[in-house]
Design an enzyme around this catalytic site. Sequence first.
Site, PDB file in Angstrom:
ATOM      1  N   ILE A  20       8.829  -4.210   6.071  1.00  5.08           N
ATOM      2  CA  ILE A  20       8.332  -5.365   6.840  1.00  5.08           C
ATOM      3  C   ILE A  20       8.818  -6.650   6.177  1.00  5.08           C
ATOM      4  O   ILE A  20       9.196  -7.618   6.854  1.00  5.08           O
ATOM      5  CB  ILE A  20       6.791  -5.326   6.936  1.00  5.08           C
ATOM      6  CG1 ILE A  20       6.339  -4.063   7.678  1.00  5.08           C
ATOM      7  CG2 ILE A  20       6.257  -6.582   7.633  1.00  5.08           C
ATOM      8  CD1 ILE A  20       4.832  -3.797   7.628  1.00  5.08           C
ATOM      9  N   ASP A  34       9.052  -8.838  -5.984  1.00  8.39           N
ATOM     10  CA  ASP A  34       9.123  -7.394  -5.682  1.00  8.39           C
ATOM     11  C   ASP A  34       9.608  -6.661  -6.930  1.00  8.39           C
ATOM     12  O   ASP A  34      10.159  -7.278  -7.855  1.00  8.39           O
ATOM     13  CB  ASP A  34      10.088  -7.168  -4.496  1.00  8.39           C
ATOM     14  CG  ASP A  34       9.833  -5.841  -3.771  1.00  8.39           C
ATOM     15  OD1 ASP A  34       9.900  -4.782  -4.420  1.00  8.39           O
ATOM     16  OD2 ASP A  34       9.583  -5.875  -2.552  1.00  8.39           O
ATOM     17  N   LEU A  35       9.428  -5.348  -6.919  1.00  8.11           N
ATOM     18  CA  LEU A  35       9.949  -4.523  -8.021  1.00  8.11           C
ATOM     19  C   LEU A  35      11.467  -4.490  -8.014  1.00  8.11           C
ATOM     20  O   LEU A  35      12.089  -4.154  -9.012  1.00  8.11           O
ATOM     21  CB  LEU A  35       9.437  -3.075  -7.877  1.00  8.11           C
ATOM     22  CG  LEU A  35       7.963  -2.825  -8.166  1.00  8.11           C
ATOM     23  CD1 LEU A  35       7.607  -1.390  -7.814  1.00  8.11           C
ATOM     24  CD2 LEU A  35       7.661  -3.110  -9.638  1.00  8.11           C
ATOM     25  N   ASP A  76       6.677  -6.437 -11.824  1.00 11.41           N
ATOM     26  CA  ASP A  76       5.527  -5.657 -11.365  1.00 11.41           C
ATOM     27  C   ASP A  76       4.317  -6.586 -11.225  1.00 11.41           C
ATOM     28  O   ASP A  76       3.861  -7.175 -12.220  1.00 11.41           O
ATOM     29  CB  ASP A  76       5.250  -4.545 -12.394  1.00 11.41           C
ATOM     30  CG  ASP A  76       4.139  -3.613 -11.941  1.00 11.41           C
ATOM     31  OD1 ASP A  76       3.381  -3.965 -11.014  1.00 11.41           O
ATOM     32  OD2 ASP A  76       4.028  -2.518 -12.533  1.00 11.41           O
ATOM     33  N   LEU A 129       2.495  -8.571   0.876  1.00  9.13           N
ATOM     34  CA  LEU A 129       2.831  -7.272   1.462  1.00  9.13           C
ATOM     35  C   LEU A 129       2.907  -6.163   0.415  1.00  9.13           C
ATOM     36  O   LEU A 129       2.784  -4.986   0.754  1.00  9.13           O
ATOM     37  CB  LEU A 129       4.189  -7.351   2.180  1.00  9.13           C
ATOM     38  CG  LEU A 129       4.345  -8.394   3.294  1.00  9.13           C
ATOM     39  CD1 LEU A 129       5.775  -8.419   3.802  1.00  9.13           C
ATOM     40  CD2 LEU A 129       3.397  -8.096   4.450  1.00  9.13           C
ATOM     41  N   ALA A 130       3.179  -6.528  -0.840  1.00  9.48           N
ATOM     42  CA  ALA A 130       3.370  -5.493  -1.871  1.00  9.48           C
ATOM     43  C   ALA A 130       2.088  -4.670  -2.009  1.00  9.48           C
ATOM     44  O   ALA A 130       0.993  -5.224  -2.089  1.00  9.48           O
ATOM     45  CB  ALA A 130       3.715  -6.139  -3.210  1.00  9.48           C
ATOM     46  N   TYR A 139      -6.434   4.505  -0.079  1.00 11.59           N
ATOM     47  CA  TYR A 139      -5.599   3.462   0.519  1.00 11.59           C
ATOM     48  C   TYR A 139      -6.445   2.540   1.412  1.00 11.59           C
ATOM     49  O   TYR A 139      -6.462   1.322   1.236  1.00 11.59           O
ATOM     50  CB  TYR A 139      -4.471   4.113   1.344  1.00 11.59           C
ATOM     51  CG  TYR A 139      -3.640   3.132   2.146  1.00 11.59           C
ATOM     52  CD1 TYR A 139      -2.814   2.217   1.514  1.00 11.59           C
ATOM     53  CD2 TYR A 139      -3.689   3.121   3.540  1.00 11.59           C
ATOM     54  CE1 TYR A 139      -2.059   1.308   2.249  1.00 11.59           C
ATOM     55  CE2 TYR A 139      -2.937   2.227   4.278  1.00 11.59           C
ATOM     56  CZ  TYR A 139      -2.117   1.317   3.633  1.00 11.59           C
ATOM     57  OH  TYR A 139      -1.380   0.421   4.359  1.00 11.59           O
ATOM     58  N   VAL A 152       8.388   8.206  12.342  1.00 14.52           N
ATOM     59  CA  VAL A 152       9.598   7.736  13.039  1.00 14.52           C
ATOM     60  C   VAL A 152      10.860   7.996  12.199  1.00 14.52           C
ATOM     61  O   VAL A 152      11.820   8.599  12.707  1.00 14.52           O
ATOM     62  CB  VAL A 152       9.458   6.251  13.469  1.00 14.52           C
ATOM     63  CG1 VAL A 152      10.786   5.692  13.957  1.00 14.52           C
ATOM     64  CG2 VAL A 152       8.395   6.122  14.551  1.00 14.52           C
ATOM     65  N   GLY A 177      -9.142  15.829   8.696  1.00  6.24           N
ATOM     66  CA  GLY A 177      -9.239  14.382   8.769  1.00  6.24           C
ATOM     67  C   GLY A 177      -8.244  13.748   9.727  1.00  6.24           C
ATOM     68  O   GLY A 177      -8.231  12.533   9.894  1.00  6.24           O
TER      69      GLY A 177
HETATM   70  P1  NAD Z   1       7.379  -0.907   1.843  1.00  4.92           P
HETATM   71  O1  NAD Z   1       7.020   0.215   0.922  1.00  4.92           O
HETATM   72  O2  NAD Z   1       8.629  -0.783   2.637  1.00  4.92           O
HETATM   73  O3  NAD Z   1       7.393  -2.272   1.057  1.00  4.92           O
HETATM   74  C1  NAD Z   1       6.511  -2.545  -0.001  1.00  4.92           C
HETATM   75  C2  NAD Z   1       7.268  -3.371  -1.033  1.00  4.92           C
HETATM   76  O4  NAD Z   1       6.367  -3.665  -2.112  1.00  4.92           O
HETATM   77  C3  NAD Z   1       8.462  -2.611  -1.629  1.00  4.92           C
HETATM   78  O5  NAD Z   1       9.641  -3.397  -1.544  1.00  4.92           O
HETATM   79  C4  NAD Z   1       8.043  -2.360  -3.072  1.00  4.92           C
HETATM   80  O6  NAD Z   1       9.137  -2.401  -3.988  1.00  4.92           O
HETATM   81  C5  NAD Z   1       7.073  -3.519  -3.328  1.00  4.92           C
HETATM   82  N1  NAD Z   1       6.144  -3.179  -4.409  1.00  4.92           N
HETATM   83  C6  NAD Z   1       5.457  -2.010  -4.570  1.00  4.92           C
HETATM   84  N2  NAD Z   1       4.750  -2.045  -5.707  1.00  4.92           N
HETATM   85  C7  NAD Z   1       4.981  -3.247  -6.280  1.00  4.92           C
HETATM   86  C8  NAD Z   1       4.552  -3.864  -7.499  1.00  4.92           C
HETATM   87  N3  NAD Z   1       3.722  -3.227  -8.328  1.00  4.92           N
HETATM   88  N4  NAD Z   1       4.997  -5.106  -7.779  1.00  4.92           N
HETATM   89  C9  NAD Z   1       5.873  -5.736  -6.961  1.00  4.92           C
HETATM   90  N5  NAD Z   1       6.310  -5.204  -5.785  1.00  4.92           N
HETATM   91  C10 NAD Z   1       5.882  -3.975  -5.459  1.00  4.92           C
HETATM   92  O7  NAD Z   1       6.090  -1.068   2.811  1.00  4.92           O
HETATM   93  P2  NAD Z   1       5.946  -1.787   4.232  1.00  4.92           P
HETATM   94  O8  NAD Z   1       5.913  -0.723   5.271  1.00  4.92           O
HETATM   95  O9  NAD Z   1       6.907  -2.908   4.359  1.00  4.92           O
HETATM   96  O10 NAD Z   1       4.447  -2.330   4.105  1.00  4.92           O
HETATM   97  C11 NAD Z   1       4.160  -3.683   3.760  1.00  4.92           C
HETATM   98  C12 NAD Z   1       2.650  -3.879   3.793  1.00  4.92           C
HETATM   99  O11 NAD Z   1       2.126  -3.581   5.090  1.00  4.92           O
HETATM  100  C13 NAD Z   1       1.864  -3.009   2.815  1.00  4.92           C
HETATM  101  O12 NAD Z   1       0.828  -3.786   2.233  1.00  4.92           O
HETATM  102  C14 NAD Z   1       1.286  -1.917   3.683  1.00  4.92           C
HETATM  103  O13 NAD Z   1       0.106  -1.375   3.137  1.00  4.92           O
HETATM  104  C15 NAD Z   1       1.050  -2.668   4.969  1.00  4.92           C
HETATM  105  N6  NAD Z   1       1.017  -1.794   6.154  1.00  4.92           N
HETATM  106  C16 NAD Z   1       2.166  -1.156   6.541  1.00  4.92           C
HETATM  107  C17 NAD Z   1       2.115  -0.313   7.663  1.00  4.92           C
HETATM  108  C18 NAD Z   1       3.356   0.429   8.140  1.00  4.92           C
HETATM  109  O14 NAD Z   1       3.250   1.226   9.081  1.00  4.92           O
HETATM  110  N7  NAD Z   1       4.545   0.209   7.551  1.00  4.92           N
HETATM  111  C19 NAD Z   1       0.911  -0.115   8.365  1.00  4.92           C
HETATM  112  C20 NAD Z   1      -0.237  -0.785   7.913  1.00  4.92           C
HETATM  113  C21 NAD Z   1      -0.165  -1.640   6.824  1.00  4.92           C
END
Ligand code: NAD
Length: 309
Positions: A18, A37-38, A52, A73-74, A141, A183, A265
């Site tokens: 995202i 980001d990481l 981190d 978002l992380a 989660y 997907v 579940g």
């Molecule tokens: P993603 O895993 O593609 O992206 C998450 C990013 O966070 C990654 O680039 C990762 O490197 C970074 N990250 C992880 N741990 C970290 C840390 N300790 N320090 C710094 N960066 C860190 O996930 P996404 O699908 O893009 O999701 C983004 C957000 O949206 C998340 O909070 C997720 O819970 C939420 N979300 C996503 C969905 C979905 O369907 N994709 C649905 C509901 C909620």
Amino acid sequence: MTEFAGARVLVTGGAGFIGKRLVAALLDEKAEVVVADLRPHPDPAVRSIVGDLCDPAVRDTVVEHGIDGIVHLAAVTSVLRSVEDPVATHELNVEATAGLLELARVREVPRFVLASTNAVTGDVGSATISERLPLRPLTPYGATKAATEMLLSAYSAVYGMKAGALRFANVYGPGMRHKDSFVPRLMRAAAADAGVQVYGDGSQLRDYVHVDDVVQAILLAWRTGLAEPMIVGSGTSVSVNDLIDAARQVTGKPIPVTHVPAKQGEMPAVVLDISAARALGYQPLHDLASGMATVWPDFMASQGEGDAA
Ligand code: NAD
């Protein structure tokens, strides 16, 4: 010129699925974006702070004085991983988020948009999920996202921050090759002329929302100063079987299905009420057919790019 022109935006997790799409949209709006980001954002022109966010020193660096807001978002995004390691999930999803919020307060950052999930609500049978239902998460989660929603509520109420949580449905779209959700599994199966496993008979309903509609909602939350939780979905639930048919359409592959017993579940239905978002001006632009049509070409183009895709 829009209200984003020149706005300084910190996007945590901005190198993720995202995040990359959001960063592109913010740059189109002429915002000044910093990604925390990481891993670095794949576009070297985007300023990335790699580290981190569980480390207080990293948080201290990324929440710069004078920024206009944070889109957070992380997270530990995998339900399975959260079950396997609830402590690490809490550390990032709750403790690091609390640390970022507090820095935002002290440094007078006015906006904080949190990526949350409808998993905060838990199993409501076939009932429609709205923001008014009580929070009863069923996994670490969901629990950690619910906990941070509570923190945002307090920071909005006491300190006047515009701190709002967006509860995303199942997000799909270009750029999700590295994910393990259904997907990309369908896309991988199609590319390999293989099939997929489906829990139960595939009639369970889900709301799949396109990543561009999620980005639209994040920009809207920023613009309107959202200070409460809001559900972001497509507003139309489809069955897992419908999703598989849409994948067959866009890939031209048969994608055979093996039915396996439903996991304990497994929710029979996820039906979302998106009227609060609509009232704010949110209009999902993709249906399943138009949305899935954006996934397969991107998946094929990014074959071989690995996790940076
Ligand atoms: P993603 O895993 O593609 O992206 C998450 C990013 O966070 C990654 O680039 C990762 O490197 C970074 N990250 C992880 N741990 C970290 C840390 N300790 N320090 C710094 N960066 C860190 O996930 P996404 O699908 O893009 O999701 C983004 C957000 O949206 C998340 O909070 C997720 O819970 C939420 N979300 C996503 C969905 C979905 O369907 N994709 C649905 C509901 C909620």
